[in-house]
Each structure stands twice: as structure tokens, then as C-alpha cells.
Design a protein around this motif. Structure first.
Motif, short mmCIF file in Angstrom:
data_model
loop_
_atom_site.label_atom_id
_atom_site.label_comp_id
_atom_site.label_asym_id
_atom_site.label_seq_id
_atom_site.Cartn_x
_atom_site.Cartn_y
_atom_site.Cartn_z
N LYS A 79 85.77 26.54 38.33
CA LYS A 79 85.47 26.21 36.93
C LYS A 79 86.66 26.49 36.01
O LYS A 79 86.88 25.77 35.04
CB LYS A 79 84.25 27.02 36.45
CG LYS A 79 83.03 26.90 37.34
CD LYS A 79 81.82 27.56 36.70
CE LYS A 79 82.04 29.05 36.43
NZ LYS A 79 82.21 29.82 37.67
N SER A 99 86.02 16.19 33.24
CA SER A 99 84.57 16.34 33.23
C SER A 99 84.07 16.18 34.66
O SER A 99 84.66 15.43 35.45
CB SER A 99 83.90 15.28 32.35
OG SER A 99 84.19 15.50 30.99
N ASN A 253 70.89 21.03 29.62
CA ASN A 253 70.31 20.88 28.29
C ASN A 253 69.98 19.41 28.06
O ASN A 253 70.05 18.58 28.98
CB ASN A 253 71.26 21.43 27.22
CG ASN A 253 72.62 20.73 27.23
OD1 ASN A 253 72.76 19.60 27.72
ND2 ASN A 253 73.64 21.40 26.69
N ARG A 255 71.61 17.16 26.77
CA ARG A 255 72.76 16.29 27.01
C ARG A 255 73.08 16.19 28.50
O ARG A 255 74.08 15.61 28.88
CB ARG A 255 73.98 16.80 26.25
CG ARG A 255 73.81 16.85 24.74
CD ARG A 255 75.10 17.29 24.05
NE ARG A 255 76.16 16.30 24.21
CZ ARG A 255 77.26 16.48 24.93
NH1 ARG A 255 77.44 17.63 25.60
NH2 ARG A 255 78.18 15.55 25.02
N GLU A 257 74.04 18.62 30.22
CA GLU A 257 75.18 19.51 30.46
C GLU A 257 74.66 20.82 31.03
O GLU A 257 73.64 21.35 30.60
CB GLU A 257 75.96 19.76 29.17
CG GLU A 257 77.30 20.43 29.40
CD GLU A 257 78.18 20.40 28.15
OE1 GLU A 257 79.41 20.38 28.28
OE2 GLU A 257 77.62 20.38 27.03
N SER A 259 75.27 24.97 32.43
CA SER A 259 75.66 26.22 31.75
C SER A 259 77.17 26.31 31.57
O SER A 259 77.66 27.18 30.85
CB SER A 259 75.17 27.42 32.55
OG SER A 259 75.72 27.43 33.86
N LYS A 261 80.51 24.38 30.24
CA LYS A 261 80.96 23.26 29.40
C LYS A 261 81.80 22.28 30.21
O LYS A 261 82.68 22.67 30.96
CB LYS A 261 81.77 23.80 28.21
CG LYS A 261 82.13 22.73 27.19
CD LYS A 261 82.78 23.35 25.96
CE LYS A 261 83.22 22.28 24.97
NZ LYS A 261 82.12 21.43 24.53
N GLY A 262 81.49 21.01 30.05
CA GLY A 262 82.24 19.98 30.74
C GLY A 262 81.71 19.62 32.11
O GLY A 262 82.20 18.70 32.76
N ASN A 299 78.05 11.07 28.31
CA ASN A 299 78.48 12.33 27.71
C ASN A 299 79.70 12.91 28.41
O ASN A 299 80.48 13.67 27.81
CB ASN A 299 77.33 13.34 27.72
CG ASN A 299 76.23 12.94 26.75
OD1 ASN A 299 76.44 12.12 25.86
ND2 ASN A 299 75.04 13.49 26.93
N ASN A 304 77.37 11.32 23.04
CA ASN A 304 76.40 12.30 22.56
C ASN A 304 74.98 11.80 22.79
O ASN A 304 74.15 11.81 21.89
CB ASN A 304 76.63 12.62 21.09
CG ASN A 304 75.91 13.89 20.67
OD1 ASN A 304 75.72 14.82 21.47
ND2 ASN A 304 75.51 13.96 19.41
#
Length: 434
Positions: A79, A99, A253, A255, A257, A259, A261-262, A299, A304
Motif C-alpha cells: 500500500k 488506483s 464506502n 464510492r 473505496e 479502508s 485511499k485509492g 471513481n 464521484n
């Protein structure tokens, strides 16, 4: 920008293609463990009856501009450095990403019983598992899931003696309620399948190859197909420090996504929110994987998009019939303490003067406020269309009595003028008019 997708099932294919659609300058690379880029697992049961060949389930060309590395298995996600480490042909490689989309899907689960290693035992999971099947004249299908039902129905067309065993009290436990499940069992029986519920597999009998099974009694068979379940293939995420939820799926979540980011997750591996209850759930359905893949892919390149939650509509074929459902079953609502009532409508699927008419059964789960919480349908015609209508009704939060004034397309070759959905709404309105 580089987007890396792990897995090229429905969610992975969709995420990769939508990332490329929304940002044509993005570099999209997929890591896929199979040796072929695309196949259609939902059609595998139909291969058993000869309706399709395995070759027809392949698609050899990925989405234009998407690079697919086949025969490669992702082993680790770094990560901090934004690197995926994967193995191909015994060689370890690294690939950087901006991503990342996790779309590893499900992995099958099998009962811990003796005899699973005997010749003649197999499953229907992917191209390889179907190629390896050795099916005799007497087949035991273990697991009354959608796959187990379709495998049994397709095998019954070949003239074999087919048994279907389910450990719970009904077929499709947790997916449909008893009134619909009993119709499914009856239809399978009419097709020549011997259905046994409350019959957990205790042992597969034989020395080198299958001779029978023990389900509380010995049943002589010469082959066993085990389709007892699956769970999210989330080990890579867990090992890489990405949060996994209580269902075993990767937590996301709205989106899609995770836990981290990315890093996004979509499809069967993702733990999402149930749209009705708000509780975490995994879906295991291509239809929801498609929608989630769109959100994750967009995303991943800076979009978004929002995924509101899962309703999990599904449909299963059964010879000339189909059945399916969407939303909550009555048993689920009862278990969760959700006050509700159920309604059942049995109606003609064509006008009464049409000699080809048959019955369609609609089962609805309705909340205290009249909102539709779930529905199940069994019939010969228009099951999918009605499920689509009811899925939209639930998503829009419609009350059952609101549906009665919505016009539904009519043609005597296709349906009756008073559709069962309208009939259900009228009956509900009359009962609760006071």
C-alpha cells in the motif's frame, strides 16, 4: 494515470472498461489468474445439457485499450509503495498503480467430509472444474442453491438419474420463502429430479471412485457434484492490511473505496450496504457486480459515483420455468425483527382465452408502512420483467398501494391486461382501505 484491476469477472471487466471510458488516457491493466481473459460462469450449468459448449463461453478479446495479464495471480499489495506483486509462470513480478480495484470474486467452499478426493467428485465453478467433471449415469448434486438447482435441471434433460440434496429444510434457504421453494421442488420432481431436503452430506462412499453417498442413508451414485456455497475471496486484502468486514467481504464506502485511499473493491468480494436494512452484505450476483464495477471504475479515475446499496435481484431457470426474487424474504424480515406482512397472488400469465396460458405466482413482503420490502416470482413468462419492475419499486420506496395506478404494458400474446403486480396492489389496497 495507471489503474490496476485484480480479477476479470463481471466486476473486474466493468471496472476496467469504465475506467477507460471515463479517462481514455488512463492506462488500465488487469491481473487475471485464469489462462483466458473472459468467460461466463453463469452459463456453466447449461454446458452439462449440451445447450452451450465450453468454447462458446470464452471471449478472447478484452475491452479496447485494456491490457489483461492472464495466468497471473496477485500475491501481495504494498500500500505504501502502491505496488501489486504477482506470480506468472513461476516468476514474480511487480506493477505500480495509481488506483487499484479489487475484483477477486468468490471462492467455493466444500463440506469437511470424507471422500471429497474420490474420482467422480467435482464441482461447477469455472471452465477448468467443468472440464474435469466425470459424470456417470447416477448423479448426486449436493447443495440446493441456484447453481445446484440449475445443474440438477440441466442434467435431468440428459436422461441421467439425478438426486438433489440440501441440508436445510427447503431449497434456496434465505433466498426465497417456503411457498416459492415448494414450487421449485415440485417442478424439479416433475423433471425427474429426486429432491431431498434436510439431508446433509455426511460422507462420499467408495474406494478409488464414487460408489455412493451417506445422507443419513446410503444412496448409490457414481458421481457427485458439490455446489454447497462460496465466500468472498478476500485473503489478499486481509493479508495486505485492507479492512475486511463481518461478512468476510472487503469493506467499502458508498464510492466503493476500501479502508485504504485509492484502493477500491467491487463485485462478490466487496461488503456493501443492504439498501433496505442498512446492514453489511455481500451479493454473489453478476447483476450487482456490474453496477458496482461501474462505480469503482469511474471513481478509480477521479469520478464521484455513488452506490446506494444492494437489493440483489436474481433469476433462476428451471426447464420452461423461471423463478427469482429481490429484496427481503419473509424469513429474513422475521429474523431481523422487521414487522411485515406477506401476500400471495396466483394468476394467469396470459388471457383466459389463450390456450397457452399458465399460472404465475407472486409473493410479496410488505412493511408496516405499506412499502414493498421484497418479492419473489415463479412462472413461465415475464418473470424477469416483473422482477425489474419490483426492483425499481423497492429502490424508489414505493408503497404497494402506489403501484396500482401505474400502467403496465399489455398485449394478449405476452400477458393479461390485469397484471399480477396490479392485482396484488389492488388486493392490498382493499384490505387496508379502512
Amino acid at each position: 494515470m495507471r489503474v490496476v484491476v485484480i480479477g476479470y469477472g463481471t466486476a473486474g471487466q466493468t471496472a476496467a472498461s469504465f475506467a477507460k471510458k471515463f479517462d481514455e488516457n488512463a492506462e488500465v491493466i488487469v491481473i487475471e489468474r485464469h489462462s483466458y481473459p473472459i468467460y461466463h460462469p453463469c452459463s456453466l450449468p447449461m454446458v452439462l445439457s449440451g445447450k452451450f459448449s465450453l468454447d462458446e463461453l470464452y471471449e478472447r478479446k478484452p475491452w479496447p485499450g485494456v491490457e489483461v495479464i492472464t495466468g497471473a495471480e496477485a500475491k501481495e499489495i504494498d500500500k505504501e509503495r502502491r505496488i501489486v506483486k504477482y506470480e506468472k509462470n513461476g516468476t514474480y513480478n511487480e506493477i505500480e498503480y495509481d488506483s487499484l480495484v479489487l475484483a477477486m470474486g468468490l471462492k467455493p467452499t466444500f463440506p469437511p467430509v470424507k471422500g471429497m478426493d474420490l474420482e467422480g467428485v467435482g464441482t461447477v465453478w469455472d471452465i477448468e472444474s467443468v472440464k474435469n467433471l466425470k459424470i456417470g449415469d447416477k448423479v448426486a448434486v449436493v447443495g440446493g442453491s441456484a447453481t445446484g438447482i440449475e445443474v440438477s435441471a440441466e442434467l435431468s434433460k440428459t436422461g441421467r438419474k439425478v438426486y438433489l440434496f440440501e441440508m436445510m429444510e427447503q431449497l434456496m434457504p434465505g433466498k426465497v420463502d417456503p411457498p416459492i421453494s415448494s414450487l421449485v421442488a415440485k417442478k424439479l420432481t416433475e423433471m425427474g429430479v429426486e429432491v431431498r431436503v434436510k439431508s446433509p452430506l455426511r460422507e462420499i462412499l467408495g474406494k478409488d471412485r464414487v460408489e455412493g453417498i451417506d445422507v443419513g442413508e446410503r444412496i448409490d451414485v457414481d458421481s457427485v457434484i458439490v455446489v454447497t456455497g462460496a465466500k468472498p475471496n478476500s485473503d489478499l486484502a486481509r493479508k495486505s492490511g485492507i479492512e475486511v468486514g463481518e461478512t468476510g467481504g472487503v469493506k467499502v464506502n458508498e464510492r466503493m473505496e476500501t479502508s485504504v485511499k485509492g484502493i477500491f473493491a467491487a463485485g462478490d468480494v466487496a461488503e456493501v450496504r443492504d439498501l433496505i436494512t442498512g446492514l453489511p452484505t455481500t451479493t454473489g450476483l453478476a447483476s450487482t457486480a456490474l453496477v458496482q464495477g461501474k462505480v469503482a471504475g469511474c471513481n478509480a479515475v477521479g469520478g464521484n459515483e455513488v452506490y446506494k446499496g444492494a437489493l440483489s435481484p436474481f433469476i433462476v431457470t428451471l426447464g420452461d420455468y423461471q423463478f427469482g426474487g429481490v429484496g427481503l424474504t419473509s424469513s429474513q424480515a422475521e429474523r431481523l425483527g422487521i414487522r411485515h406482512e406477506t401476500m400471495r397472488i396466483m394468476a394467469s400469465d396470459l388471457p383466459k382465452y389463450n390456450k397457452e396460458r399458465d399460472r404465475v405466482v407472486l409473493w410479496a413482503v410488505v412493511g408496516e408502512d405499506g412499502r414493498l420490502l421484497g418479492a419473489q416470482i415463479f412462472g413461465k413468462r415475464e418473470v424477469r420483467g416483473r422482477l425489474m419492475f419490483l426492483t425499481l419499486a423497492i429502490e424508489m420506496g414505493l408503497r404497494v398501494q402506489d403501484i396500482r395506478k401505474i400502467p403496465i404494458p399489455y398485449h394478449p400474446d405476452i400477458c393479461d391486461v390485469n397484471d399480477p403486480i396490479s392485482m396484488l396492489s389492488d388486493v392490498f389496497h382493499l384490505i387496508h382501505k379502512s
